[in-house]
Design a protein around this motif. Structure first.
Motif, PDB file in Angstrom:
ATOM      1  N   LYS A 119    -118.854  72.394 124.989  1.00 58.62           N
ATOM      2  CA  LYS A 119    -117.774  71.690 125.660  1.00 58.62           C
ATOM      3  C   LYS A 119    -116.908  70.958 124.635  1.00 58.62           C
ATOM      4  N   ARG A 120    -115.595  70.957 124.892  1.00 58.89           N
ATOM      5  CA  ARG A 120    -114.662  70.337 123.961  1.00 58.89           C
ATOM      6  C   ARG A 120    -114.932  68.833 123.809  1.00 58.89           C
ATOM      7  N   SER A 121    -115.266  68.164 124.913  1.00 62.55           N
ATOM      8  CA  SER A 121    -115.518  66.723 124.847  1.00 62.55           C
ATOM      9  C   SER A 121    -116.708  66.395 123.950  1.00 62.55           C
ATOM     10  N   SER A 122    -117.775  67.188 124.050  1.00 67.28           N
ATOM     11  CA  SER A 122    -118.954  66.967 123.201  1.00 67.28           C
ATOM     12  C   SER A 122    -118.642  67.263 121.742  1.00 67.28           C
ATOM     13  N   GLN A 123    -117.840  68.288 121.493  1.00 73.04           N
ATOM     14  CA  GLN A 123    -117.455  68.623 120.122  1.00 73.04           C
ATOM     15  C   GLN A 123    -116.645  67.500 119.481  1.00 73.04           C
ATOM     16  N   VAL A 124    -115.737  66.906 120.271  1.00 70.97           N
ATOM     17  CA  VAL A 124    -114.929  65.803 119.757  1.00 70.97           C
ATOM     18  C   VAL A 124    -115.808  64.586 119.452  1.00 70.97           C
ATOM     19  N   LYS A 125    -116.773  64.308 120.319  1.00 72.83           N
ATOM     20  CA  LYS A 125    -117.667  63.161 120.094  1.00 72.83           C
ATOM     21  C   LYS A 125    -118.528  63.367 118.849  1.00 72.83           C
ATOM     22  N   MET A 126    -119.006  64.604 118.661  1.00 69.50           N
ATOM     23  CA  MET A 126    -119.809  64.881 117.465  1.00 69.50           C
ATOM     24  C   MET A 126    -118.957  64.768 116.207  1.00 69.50           C
ATOM     25  N   LEU A 127    -117.716  65.268 116.273  1.00 76.35           N
ATOM     26  CA  LEU A 127    -116.818  65.166 115.123  1.00 76.35           C
ATOM     27  C   LEU A 127    -116.505  63.707 114.818  1.00 76.35           C
ATOM     28  N   GLY A 128    -116.252  62.920 115.855  1.00 74.97           N
ATOM     29  CA  GLY A 128    -115.991  61.499 115.657  1.00 74.97           C
ATOM     30  C   GLY A 128    -117.170  60.768 115.047  1.00 74.97           C
ATOM     31  N   THR A 129    -118.386  61.149 115.461  1.00 74.91           N
ATOM     32  CA  THR A 129    -119.597  60.539 114.904  1.00 74.91           C
ATOM     33  C   THR A 129    -119.731  60.845 113.418  1.00 74.91           C
ATOM     34  N   ILE A 130    -119.485  62.088 113.048  1.00 71.38           N
ATOM     35  CA  ILE A 130    -119.580  62.495 111.639  1.00 71.38           C
ATOM     36  C   ILE A 130    -118.535  61.766 110.799  1.00 71.38           C
ATOM     37  N   ILE A 131    -117.301  61.676 111.322  1.00 66.57           N
ATOM     38  CA  ILE A 131    -116.232  61.002 110.584  1.00 66.57           C
ATOM     39  C   ILE A 131    -116.550  59.513 110.413  1.00 66.57           C
ATOM     40  N   ALA A 132    -117.074  58.884 111.468  1.00 65.81           N
ATOM     41  CA  ALA A 132    -117.395  57.459 111.406  1.00 65.81           C
ATOM     42  C   ALA A 132    -118.469  57.175 110.355  1.00 65.81           C
ATOM     43  N   PHE A 133    -119.524  57.986 110.342  1.00 67.60           N
ATOM     44  CA  PHE A 133    -120.579  57.785 109.347  1.00 67.60           C
ATOM     45  C   PHE A 133    -120.075  58.108 107.937  1.00 67.60           C
ATOM     46  N   GLY A 134    -119.225  59.121 107.833  1.00 66.28           N
ATOM     47  CA  GLY A 134    -118.652  59.442 106.526  1.00 66.28           C
ATOM     48  C   GLY A 134    -117.771  58.317 106.012  1.00 66.28           C
ATOM     49  N   GLY A 135    -116.970  57.723 106.908  1.00 67.83           N
ATOM     50  CA  GLY A 135    -116.125  56.610 106.509  1.00 67.83           C
ATOM     51  C   GLY A 135    -116.928  55.388 106.102  1.00 67.83           C
ATOM     52  N   ALA A 136    -118.012  55.113 106.821  1.00 73.90           N
ATOM     53  CA  ALA A 136    -118.872  53.973 106.483  1.00 73.90           C
ATOM     54  C   ALA A 136    -119.520  54.171 105.114  1.00 73.90           C
ATOM     55  N   THR A 137    -119.971  55.390 104.849  1.00 73.02           N
ATOM     56  CA  THR A 137    -120.583  55.691 103.552  1.00 73.02           C
ATOM     57  C   THR A 137    -119.565  55.559 102.430  1.00 73.02           C
ATOM     58  N   LEU A 138    -118.348  56.045 102.674  1.00 71.72           N
ATOM     59  CA  LEU A 138    -117.297  55.972 101.660  1.00 71.72           C
ATOM     60  C   LEU A 138    -116.936  54.523 101.351  1.00 71.72           C
ATOM     61  N   MET A 139    -116.785  53.703 102.383  1.00 70.27           N
ATOM     62  CA  MET A 139    -116.422  52.300 102.159  1.00 70.27           C
ATOM     63  C   MET A 139    -117.522  51.537 101.433  1.00 70.27           C
ATOM     64  N   THR A 140    -118.766  51.937 101.670  1.00 65.86           N
ATOM     65  CA  THR A 140    -119.884  51.233 101.049  1.00 65.86           C
ATOM     66  C   THR A 140    -120.049  51.607  99.580  1.00 65.86           C
ATOM     67  N   LEU A 141    -119.916  52.880  99.261  1.00 70.06           N
ATOM     68  CA  LEU A 141    -120.250  53.365  97.925  1.00 70.06           C
ATOM     69  C   LEU A 141    -119.052  53.489  96.998  1.00 70.06           C
ATOM     70  N   TYR A 142    -117.860  53.663  97.541  1.00 73.66           N
ATOM     71  CA  TYR A 142    -116.691  53.883  96.683  1.00 73.66           C
ATOM     72  C   TYR A 142    -116.038  52.557  96.327  1.00 73.66           C
TER      73      TYR A 142
END
Length: 248
Positions: A119-142
């Motif tokens: 489902k498109r809604s689930s795909q968007v939520k999973m993509l948003g989750t990945i982006i959020a964790f990636g952004g948190a990791t980037l802000m912490t380590l970079y």
């Protein structure tokens, strides 16, 4: 509109809390006062608008209220203030984007939300989750380059080498505290959703949750902060912070 307004309040909450902590206010006392004032305010609202509430308190509901106080006050807010001391309001707000993602993951694990990868809604939520964790990791380590510096280049060269390692360690330490805090708050939202279905009186439940947080945070403060002077409030930011916490 309510959600947008609450986010403006949350931004101000980070700033006011950061200033009060920098002024020397104990993070433990700030949690206790905030929840104590919140108990009084929400109890008044509950009396005005829910005094005809016929829902009965059960052992299961009181158990959930205890854990709501534990997750929201002791773990959520205390660790949030601790992480805020090592970082900044903007950084804490940015990492706050993890809360929806963590809440989504916990909701799936608790079977409160279905995950269908087709489902498109689930795909968007999973993509948003990945982006959020990636952004948190980037802000912490970079660590980026300074855009504006109020120090001369000569003094900057002498101070950067000795302080950069300490700042990096503080940033990572603060980030971990904030992440654990946001995990606790996400679990708080999940448990709150379950409890409100068992006890459909939101103002009364909020007041009971604040009362639970007040009792638990006061016990925590008595154990970890033995100074009686820490409880003193003055007509400055130390009084504004818990009052703002009540409104928030």
């Amino acid at each position: 509109m309510y959600c947008i307004f609450s986010n403006f309040c949350f931004a101000g909450y980070n700033i006011v809390s950061k200033i009060s902590l920098d002024k020397g206010m104990s993070r433990y006392v700030l949690v206790a006062y905030g929840h104590a004032f919140g108990t009084l305010a929400t109890a008044l609202l509950a009396y005005l608008f829910e005094r005809n509430n016929k829902s009965k308190l059960s052992v299961a509901i009181l158990r959930n209220v205890f854990f709501l106080g534990l997750l929201g006050a002791v773990l959520g807010r205390t660790l949030f203030y601790a992480g805020l001391e090592y970082t900044s309001p903007a950084f804490a707000s940015a990492l706050g984007n993890l809360i929806p993602s963590i809440t989504f993951i916990l909701a799936v694990l608790c079977r409160m939300e279905k995950l269908d990868i087709y489902k498109r809604s689930s795909q968007v939520k999973m993509l948003g989750t990945i982006i959020a964790f990636g952004g948190a990791t980037l802000m912490t380590l970079y660590k980026g380059h300074p855009v504006i510096s109020f120090h001369s280049q000569h003094s900057h060269q002498h101070t950067t080498g000795s302080k950069s390692v300490l700042l990096d360690k503080d940033l990572i330490k603060g980030s971990l505290m904030l992440m654990v805090s946001y995990i606790s708050l996400s679990a708080f939202y999940i448990l709150q959703t379950i409890t409100i279905k068992m006890y459909p009186a939101p103002l009364t439940l909020t007041s009971l949750t604040c009362l639970s947080g007040t009792i638990l945070s006061t016990i925590m403060t008595a154990i970890l902060d033995h100074k009686a002077s820490s409880w003193k409030l003055s007509w400055n930011i130390t009084l504004l912070a818990p009052i703002y916490s009540v409104c928030f």
